[in-house]
Enzyme design. Structure first.
Site, PDB file in Angstrom:
ATOM      1  N   HIS A  85       0.843  -1.194   0.000  1.00 19.66           N
ATOM      2  CA  HIS A  85       0.000   0.000   0.000  1.00 19.66           C
ATOM      3  C   HIS A  85       0.879   1.245   0.000  1.00 19.66           C
ATOM      4  O   HIS A  85       0.686   2.160  -0.802  1.00 19.66           O
ATOM      5  CB  HIS A  85      -0.921  -0.007   1.219  1.00 19.66           C
ATOM      6  CG  HIS A  85      -1.568   1.313   1.521  1.00 19.66           C
ATOM      7  ND1 HIS A  85      -2.611   1.818   0.770  1.00 19.66           N
ATOM      8  CD2 HIS A  85      -1.316   2.249   2.473  1.00 19.66           C
ATOM      9  CE1 HIS A  85      -2.964   2.997   1.253  1.00 19.66           C
ATOM     10  NE2 HIS A  85      -2.198   3.289   2.288  1.00 19.66           N
ATOM     11  N   ASP A 114       5.922  21.133 -27.018  1.00 23.29           N
ATOM     12  CA  ASP A 114       5.957  19.797 -26.426  1.00 23.29           C
ATOM     13  C   ASP A 114       7.053  19.797 -25.378  1.00 23.29           C
ATOM     14  O   ASP A 114       7.668  20.832 -25.110  1.00 23.29           O
ATOM     15  CB  ASP A 114       6.253  18.724 -27.502  1.00 23.29           C
ATOM     16  CG  ASP A 114       5.704  17.350 -27.082  1.00 23.29           C
ATOM     17  OD1 ASP A 114       6.033  16.910 -25.970  1.00 23.29           O
ATOM     18  OD2 ASP A 114       4.933  16.759 -27.850  1.00 23.29           O
ATOM     19  N   TRP A 167       7.039   0.188   3.898  1.00 22.37           N
ATOM     20  CA  TRP A 167       7.520   0.870   2.679  1.00 22.37           C
ATOM     21  C   TRP A 167       8.911   1.444   2.889  1.00 22.37           C
ATOM     22  O   TRP A 167       9.591   1.782   1.942  1.00 22.37           O
ATOM     23  CB  TRP A 167       6.527   1.950   2.234  1.00 22.37           C
ATOM     24  CG  TRP A 167       6.726   3.282   2.885  1.00 22.37           C
ATOM     25  CD1 TRP A 167       6.225   3.680   4.073  1.00 22.37           C
ATOM     26  CD2 TRP A 167       7.473   4.405   2.372  1.00 22.37           C
ATOM     27  NE1 TRP A 167       6.620   4.964   4.351  1.00 22.37           N
ATOM     28  CE2 TRP A 167       7.378   5.441   3.317  1.00 22.37           C
ATOM     29  CE3 TRP A 167       8.213   4.630   1.206  1.00 22.37           C
ATOM     30  CZ2 TRP A 167       8.003   6.677   3.154  1.00 22.37           C
ATOM     31  CZ3 TRP A 167       8.826   5.868   1.039  1.00 22.37           C
ATOM     32  CH2 TRP A 167       8.722   6.878   2.008  1.00 22.37           C
ATOM     33  N   SER A 195      13.026   6.048 -14.348  1.00 22.55           N
ATOM     34  CA  SER A 195      11.887   6.769 -14.906  1.00 22.55           C
ATOM     35  C   SER A 195      11.806   8.181 -14.325  1.00 22.55           C
ATOM     36  O   SER A 195      11.660   9.166 -15.054  1.00 22.55           O
ATOM     37  CB  SER A 195      10.607   5.988 -14.611  1.00 22.55           C
ATOM     38  OG  SER A 195       9.492   6.818 -14.732  1.00 22.55           O
ATOM     39  N   SER A 196      11.929   8.288 -13.011  1.00 17.94           N
ATOM     40  CA  SER A 196      11.821   9.598 -12.369  1.00 17.94           C
ATOM     41  C   SER A 196      12.951  10.519 -12.774  1.00 17.94           C
ATOM     42  O   SER A 196      12.752  11.706 -13.014  1.00 17.94           O
ATOM     43  CB  SER A 196      11.857   9.455 -10.843  1.00 17.94           C
ATOM     44  OG  SER A 196      10.713   8.805 -10.396  1.00 17.94           O
ATOM     45  N   HIS A 279      13.289  11.974   2.978  1.00 24.40           N
ATOM     46  CA  HIS A 279      12.668  13.230   3.345  1.00 24.40           C
ATOM     47  C   HIS A 279      12.459  14.161   2.161  1.00 24.40           C
ATOM     48  O   HIS A 279      11.366  14.655   1.959  1.00 24.40           O
ATOM     49  CB  HIS A 279      13.327  13.930   4.523  1.00 24.40           C
ATOM     50  CG  HIS A 279      12.325  14.886   5.090  1.00 24.40           C
ATOM     51  ND1 HIS A 279      11.336  14.472   5.952  1.00 24.40           N
ATOM     52  CD2 HIS A 279      12.041  16.167   4.791  1.00 24.40           C
ATOM     53  CE1 HIS A 279      10.509  15.473   6.174  1.00 24.40           C
ATOM     54  NE2 HIS A 279      10.916  16.514   5.486  1.00 24.40           N
ATOM     55  N   GLU A 281      11.966  13.198  -0.638  1.00 25.09           N
ATOM     56  CA  GLU A 281      10.882  12.523  -1.352  1.00 25.09           C
ATOM     57  C   GLU A 281       9.509  13.066  -0.933  1.00 25.09           C
ATOM     58  O   GLU A 281       8.640  13.280  -1.777  1.00 25.09           O
ATOM     59  CB  GLU A 281      10.962  11.009  -1.106  1.00 25.09           C
ATOM     60  CG  GLU A 281       9.739  10.211  -1.546  1.00 25.09           C
ATOM     61  CD  GLU A 281       9.552  10.131  -3.053  1.00 25.09           C
ATOM     62  OE1 GLU A 281      10.503  10.425  -3.789  1.00 25.09           O
ATOM     63  OE2 GLU A 281       8.445   9.778  -3.488  1.00 25.09           O
ATOM     64  N   TYR A 283       8.825  15.961  -0.002  1.00 28.43           N
ATOM     65  CA  TYR A 283       8.639  17.269  -0.638  1.00 28.43           C
ATOM     66  C   TYR A 283       8.414  17.116  -2.137  1.00 28.43           C
ATOM     67  O   TYR A 283       7.739  17.933  -2.755  1.00 28.43           O
ATOM     68  CB  TYR A 283       9.813  18.198  -0.329  1.00 28.43           C
ATOM     69  CG  TYR A 283       9.896  18.516   1.158  1.00 28.43           C
ATOM     70  CD1 TYR A 283       8.726  18.560   1.923  1.00 28.43           C
ATOM     71  CD2 TYR A 283      11.096  18.738   1.789  1.00 28.43           C
ATOM     72  CE1 TYR A 283       8.773  18.826   3.273  1.00 28.43           C
ATOM     73  CE2 TYR A 283      11.142  19.009   3.155  1.00 28.43           C
ATOM     74  CZ  TYR A 283       9.983  19.046   3.889  1.00 28.43           C
ATOM     75  OH  TYR A 283      10.020  19.300   5.227  1.00 28.43           O
ATOM     76  N   SER A 294      -2.018  26.598  -5.732  1.00 24.28           N
ATOM     77  CA  SER A 294      -1.849  28.017  -6.043  1.00 24.28           C
ATOM     78  C   SER A 294      -2.656  28.407  -7.270  1.00 24.28           C
ATOM     79  O   SER A 294      -3.312  29.446  -7.296  1.00 24.28           O
ATOM     80  CB  SER A 294      -0.369  28.344  -6.295  1.00 24.28           C
ATOM     81  OG  SER A 294       0.391  27.996  -5.169  1.00 24.28           O
ATOM     82  N   HIS A 328      15.325  13.446  11.550  1.00 24.52           N
ATOM     83  CA  HIS A 328      14.166  13.521  12.440  1.00 24.52           C
ATOM     84  C   HIS A 328      13.292  12.272  12.317  1.00 24.52           C
ATOM     85  O   HIS A 328      12.385  12.079  13.105  1.00 24.52           O
ATOM     86  CB  HIS A 328      13.358  14.815  12.235  1.00 24.52           C
ATOM     87  CG  HIS A 328      12.605  14.907  10.944  1.00 24.52           C
ATOM     88  ND1 HIS A 328      12.419  16.091  10.280  1.00 24.52           N
ATOM     89  CD2 HIS A 328      11.987  13.979  10.194  1.00 24.52           C
ATOM     90  CE1 HIS A 328      11.721  15.874   9.195  1.00 24.52           C
ATOM     91  NE2 HIS A 328      11.437  14.609   9.109  1.00 24.52           N
ATOM     92  N   HIS A 329      13.581  11.422  11.324  1.00 19.51           N
ATOM     93  CA  HIS A 329      12.898  10.130  11.254  1.00 19.51           C
ATOM     94  C   HIS A 329      13.586   9.108  12.152  1.00 19.51           C
ATOM     95  O   HIS A 329      13.134   7.980  12.256  1.00 19.51           O
ATOM     96  CB  HIS A 329      12.901   9.607   9.819  1.00 19.51           C
ATOM     97  CG  HIS A 329      12.185  10.505   8.852  1.00 19.51           C
ATOM     98  ND1 HIS A 329      10.854  10.386   8.583  1.00 19.51           N
ATOM     99  CD2 HIS A 329      12.614  11.562   8.122  1.00 19.51           C
ATOM    100  CE1 HIS A 329      10.486  11.316   7.705  1.00 19.51           C
ATOM    101  NE2 HIS A 329      11.538  12.044   7.424  1.00 19.51           N
ATOM    102  N   THR A 354       6.701  26.877   5.053  1.00 18.69           N
ATOM    103  CA  THR A 354       5.398  26.243   4.831  1.00 18.69           C
ATOM    104  C   THR A 354       4.286  27.163   5.331  1.00 18.69           C
ATOM    105  O   THR A 354       3.247  27.315   4.677  1.00 18.69           O
ATOM    106  CB  THR A 354       5.322  24.883   5.541  1.00 18.69           C
ATOM    107  OG1 THR A 354       6.566  24.209   5.380  1.00 18.69           O
ATOM    108  CG2 THR A 354       4.217  24.028   4.986  1.00 18.69           C
ATOM    109  N   LYS A 357       3.544  29.876   2.913  1.00 16.13           N
ATOM    110  CA  LYS A 357       2.677  29.461   1.816  1.00 16.13           C
ATOM    111  C   LYS A 357       1.210  29.499   2.241  1.00 16.13           C
ATOM    112  O   LYS A 357       0.356  30.027   1.525  1.00 16.13           O
ATOM    113  CB  LYS A 357       3.049  28.046   1.330  1.00 16.13           C
ATOM    114  CG  LYS A 357       4.448  27.981   0.749  1.00 16.13           C
ATOM    115  CD  LYS A 357       4.636  26.827  -0.207  1.00 16.13           C
ATOM    116  CE  LYS A 357       3.996  27.094  -1.534  1.00 16.13           C
ATOM    117  NZ  LYS A 357       4.881  27.632  -2.548  1.00 16.13           N
ATOM    118  N   ARG A 476       2.248   1.544  15.119  1.00 13.41           N
ATOM    119  CA  ARG A 476       1.798   1.347  13.749  1.00 13.41           C
ATOM    120  C   ARG A 476       2.229  -0.044  13.272  1.00 13.41           C
ATOM    121  O   ARG A 476       3.037  -0.696  13.902  1.00 13.41           O
ATOM    122  CB  ARG A 476       2.353   2.435  12.835  1.00 13.41           C
ATOM    123  CG  ARG A 476       3.855   2.438  12.728  1.00 13.41           C
ATOM    124  CD  ARG A 476       4.380   3.690  12.064  1.00 13.41           C
ATOM    125  NE  ARG A 476       4.217   3.640  10.620  1.00 13.41           N
ATOM    126  CZ  ARG A 476       5.049   4.226   9.749  1.00 13.41           C
ATOM    127  NH1 ARG A 476       6.073   4.924  10.186  1.00 13.41           N
ATOM    128  NH2 ARG A 476       4.835   4.151   8.466  1.00 13.41           N
TER     129      ARG A 476
END
Lengths: 560, 387
Positions: A85, A114, A167, A195-196, A279, A281, A283, A294, A328-329, A354, A357, A476
């Site tokens: 998931h 294009d 994950w 790909s990315s 991290h 990621e 963002y 926006s 921080h993880h 943040t 924004k 979790r």
């Protein structure tokens, strides 16, 4: 009206000139396409399909958690579901959807015909379906053998377990102790990574080189800015992830011990490398979403975005700070005091840009002329609930308190608030916003609003109680829990099912629009479908023709 | 199943309606806890929460006011302003100052977490798939702590559940109150995490690392927690139970559990391999039946059928119905890289002999062993020889 007529005339000339470049027929159109709109559509459809696949996995998880004791699946299968998931939602839903928006909208927003590298574009999409086939191979085999058993034949009798270590696939659970299918995952991640990276290169090159004359950096739509920053993030961290999974592969098969303590390696090193990717990621998942929000907010407030320059700089500073917060993880891994302090401070600092924004969006709405079409509803839902996710994020940043939150359902609540009511709501907003431009068909506002309200309410029923569960001490990723957690879990399960089934409305809306588009129904929608919309794509006919801006547009005085 | 689910749904919806009222219930919030650290962290948590509430009221107030006041349907015409540097600087600076205010207490509390000096008692905690080992280094006490909820309660939804379903263990950790206990946390296999919310202690157990944390409990009682880091299939089934007792009770507990005391009472010595006295098949079978439920049944299941492909079946297994020495070696040394641990380090000869006797005689394995002409009784001495 005359405006539109000239635009259509211009467009017809354009297609006359390129008559032989129209879409091919049948599957070859999609397999060999180098057209940014087709590739954008493919990305979005893949994302839609994966959304339902990973959503069903989430429902399996929620069924198992409906009450204490074994309800339906074994603990091992439960772990496979949570893992897949997470992996599919991150890599298969949010990222491809954002890439779909980038492909469709960036050329149209900057006045380019294009993407800069169309063949590369084709490849970066077509890697993905195969990557996900590989990732889900054990489950696909299991499904096939189940179907086989139902009709009495034996296919793939010995399908092993799918990845089952979350994950984040921490070593050594995923290396020494991982199932065989871990190797599938490693190569699937390599394919997604390629790909990315290719997509990111394409986007950077397109934005740098193919802006229409007069489309200066400060006139660029904020969505394009969001994606430009994201593309640089992708280029920086996807190779790190590739390195990480390669080290896993070496550990598993070639007798290295990068992450194996018994061989002189270091399991914590894995977490450093993973979160140095992980991290930024998150963002990567949210910056394009900021861009979509926006665009939508200014359109339906009929007012220019407040503080454009600050919004751009906020994007850039979020991205830069994002490289300095990965630990921080890992506050409970036994990190030294000084390291914890540094990462706590920088993490808290992220809330400044943040916050800027959020304040700018709200001020854009202030003194606007607001209407509540479905995209705007999702954008407003984003503003409220993403901010809630931001609050729990600030709480998580406080390292001592993080000792209590870490690894609990509080974290699950937090990241679903920023990813579901953040990234996913932005994707919904973007789809409703641009769907008329893509298909030439205006979706039903009534159904759109049903979709929004059901989604928003059920999302809160599902994830809000998880805050309480986490604070009360529920870890979790557990398939079974102590009795005192029962009520909130049942609430979350009920919410999850409402959420899941509400998405069928979305599916129906998409299918309906696509069917009308492919049947060639012409509803004569104006170029500027939303009267408050400003950017370049709204000067093109609706639906957008196959080739647009074959000659660069002339930019008026209006900016972003 | 359907009617019962419907009933639950109604109850659950009623709960949702009253969710705001329920905020007063302690289950909804972080526990205040029973250690000075947990009190500090609770306060920090609440301060941050209230600050978020205040910011929320301001931001959402402004947002909802704007949405309400400036609706197009009420004839609102959009204003034309779109930048104001002073406002931007203001809403950069104010949040920054709030953060500085938050960072100061957080820094102080964090320093305290790292102060593991001058402890009165040292307990080494080792995570295993899926149990905890507690070692009192100065007292010479060492034992494993495994889930004691009967398997039937886990597998059967209709089975009535204990009050502490999944939060109960056979051997709880015991500590004295008002004493600084230093924890040395590590792991034998994958990463685990020792977490007791009432202590506000959460420390990753990482192979190759010894992480330090500490606690000082101020109230007698039983405190429960769980593993906080995904560690495989039974991550949710390795709870932590800590009994905080008075000094006198702790001294009694130490006296009763020290290795000498156990030997005098004629009991088994947890880690020693001494007890090699032969036992009858029935006695061995009984010992094995009991220990199988604790140490083996989670993976290999009470039915011996396992959960293939991750956990192989013992029923009819070629190892359990094959050469007995190979069987003993496998149980003693485990299978590296799988959840099958080296049980030789965890269990004594008698217990291992019991388990082996039990599995070689259950689920029809006795008939297979007879057919293969393999031994069905394993004596403690056989284990001792094989070590």
């Amino acid at each position: 009206m005359s405006d539109m007529a000239t635009a259509i005339d211009k467009h017809e000339q354009a297609t006359d000139d390129h008559g032989d470049h129209g879409p091919a027929k049948g599957f070859k159109r999609w397999l060999f396409t180098t057209n940014h709109k087709d590739i954008g559509t493919l990305y979005l459809l893949l994302s839609l399909a994966m959304f339902f696949v990973a959503g069903i996995m989430a429902l399996v998880v929620r069924v198992e958690l409906f009450e204490p004791g074994k309800v339906w699946v074994t603990p091992d299968f439960f772990n496979q579901m949570t893992t897949m998931h997470g992996l599919i939602m991150v890599f298969g839903v949010i990222m491809p959807a954002m890439a779909g928006f980038a492909n469709w909208m960036i050329p149209m927003m900057i006045g380019a015909p294009d993407m800069a590298l169309p063949r590369l574009n084709n490849w970066s999409f077509w890697l993905l379906p195969f990557a996900f086939l590989l990732l889900t191979l054990p489950l696909d085999k299991e499904l096939l053998s189940m179907l086989g058993r139902a009709i009495g034949i034996s296919i793939f009798p010995g399908a092993g377990p799918a990845p089952d270590y979350g994950w984040t696939f921490y070593a050594p659970l995923s290396t020494t102790y991982g199932p065989d299918s871990t190797d599938y995952m490693i190569f699937a991640i390599h394919m997604m990574g390629i790909s990315s990276i290719l997509a990111a290169i394409n986007i950077v090159v397109t934005i740098f080189n193919m802006r229409a004359p007069g489309m200066t950096w400060t006139r660029m739509p904020i969505f394009v800015w969001g994606w430009l920053v994201t593309a640089f993030l992708l280029l920086a961290v996807m190779p790190v992830l590739a390195g990480c999974v390669t080290m896993m592969l070496m550990d598993r098969h070639f007798h290295t011990a990068f992450f194996e303590a018994a061989g002189g390696g270091d399991p914590v090193l894995f977490q450093h490398i993973f979160w140095f990717f992980g991290h930024p990621e998150v963002y990567i998942l949210i910056l394009p979403a900021f861009g979509i929000i926006s665009e939508v907010v200014q359109t339906f407030s009929r007012k220019r975005l407040f503080g454009y320059i600050f919004m751009v700089w906020a994007n850039v500073s979020i991205a830069l700070l994002g490289f300095l917060v990965w630990m921080h993880h890992m506050f409970t891994t036994g990190a030294p005091y000084a390291a914890q302090l540094f990462f706590m401070y920088v993490t808290m600092l992220v809330s400044v840009p943040t916050g800027i924004k959020i304040f700018n969006w709200v001020t854009t709405i202030f003194k606007g002329s607001i209407s509540f079409e479905t995209p705007m509803l999702f954008a407003l839902g984003f503003l409220v609930m993403f901010t809630l996710g931001g609050f729990s994020g600030l709480m998580l940043a406080i390292a001592p308190a993080d000792y209590q939150y870490r690894g609990s359902y509080f974290v699950v609540a937090h990241f679903h608030y920023v990813l579901v009511s953040g990234s996913l709501f932005a994707i919904f907003a973007g789809v409703y916003y641009w769907l008329p431009k893509w298909t030439g068909h205006h979706y039903s506002e009534v159904w759109g609003k049903w979709h929004f309200w059901l989604t928003a309410i059920s999302m809160n029923i599902t994830f809000f109680p998880m805050h309480f569960l986490g604070l009360a001490g529920m870890p979790r990723r557990i398939p079974d829990y102590a009795l005192q957690f029962t009520d909130f879990n049942q609430l979350a399960t009920v919410g999850a099912f409402i959420f899941g089934f509400s998405q069928l409305i979305f599916l129906g809306i998409i299918i309906n629009s696509c069917r009308k588009a492919s049947a060639g129904v012409n509803e004569h929608l104006p170029n500027r479908v939303w009267e408050g919309a400003r950017s370049l794509e709204w000067t093109l006919p609706t639906p957008a023709p196959y080739h647009t801006f074959a000659t660069p547009p002339e930019l008026g005085h209006e900016t972003h | 199943m359907c009617r019962w689910m419907l009933k639950r749904f109604t109850a659950v919806f009623a709960l949702f309606l009253f969710m705001p009222l329920a905020l007063a219930v302690p289950l909804m919030n972080m526990p205040y806890g029973v250690t000075p650290m947990s009190h500090d962290i609770y306060r920090l948590h609440m301060i941050t929460f209230y600050i978020c509430c205040i910011i929320g009221v301001v931001v959402f107030g402004f947002l909802f006011y704007s949405i309400y006041k400036y609706r197009q349907s009420k004839g609102s015409v959009a204003a034309n302003f779109h930048e104001h540097p002073m406002v931007e600087i203001l809403w950069t600076l104010i949040p920054f100052l709030i953060l500085v205010g938050l960072a100061i207490p957080a820094t102080i509390v964090l320093k305290d977490i790292h102060n593991t000096n001058e402890s009165d008692l040292i307990v080494k905690i080792t995570g295993y798939q899926w149990k905890w080992k507690y070692e009192y280094l100065d007292q010479g006490i060492s034992f494993f702590s495994t889930l004691s909820t009967p398997q039937a309660q886990i597998d059967d939804p209709k089975e009535p559940k204990d009050q502490w379903f999944l939060l109960e263990v056979d051997n709880p950790m015991v500590i004295p109150i008002h004493k600084k206990v230093k924890l040395l946390v590590t792991s034998n296999d994958v990463i685990h995490d020792w977490w007791v919310p009432d202590f506000a202690v959460k420390q990753d157990a990482i192979p190759g690392y010894i992480n330090e944390n500490w606690l000082e409990v101020d109230k007698v009682g039983t405190y429960r927690g769980q593993c906080g880091e995904l560690c495989g299939a039974y991550h949710g089934f390795m709870p932590i139970v800590v009994q905080a007792v008075s000094d006198e009770d702790f001294a009694k507990w130490v006296a009763a559990h020290s290795p000498n005391a156990k030997a005098e009472a004629g009991g088994l010595i947890p880690t020693a391999q001494a007890a090699t006295r032969p036992l009858s098949k029935d006695d061995l079978f009984k010992i094995g039946e009991k220990q199988y439920a604790t140490s083996c049944a989670m993976c290999h299941q009470p039915t011996g059928q396992g959960l293939p492909p991750s956990f192989p079946a013992l029923k009819g297994s070629s190892i359990v119905t094959g050469d007995v020495n190979k069987n003993i070696q496998l149980v003693l040394h485990g299978v590296p890289g799988t959840a099958m641990q080296a049980f030789g380090e965890q269990l004594d000869n008698q217990t291992l002999a019991g388990i082996l006797t039990y599995v070689r005689n259950s689920w029809g394995n006795d008939a297979l062993n007879a057919a293969h002409k393999q031994a069905v009784v394993v004596q403690p001495e056989d284990i001792e020889k094989a070590r």
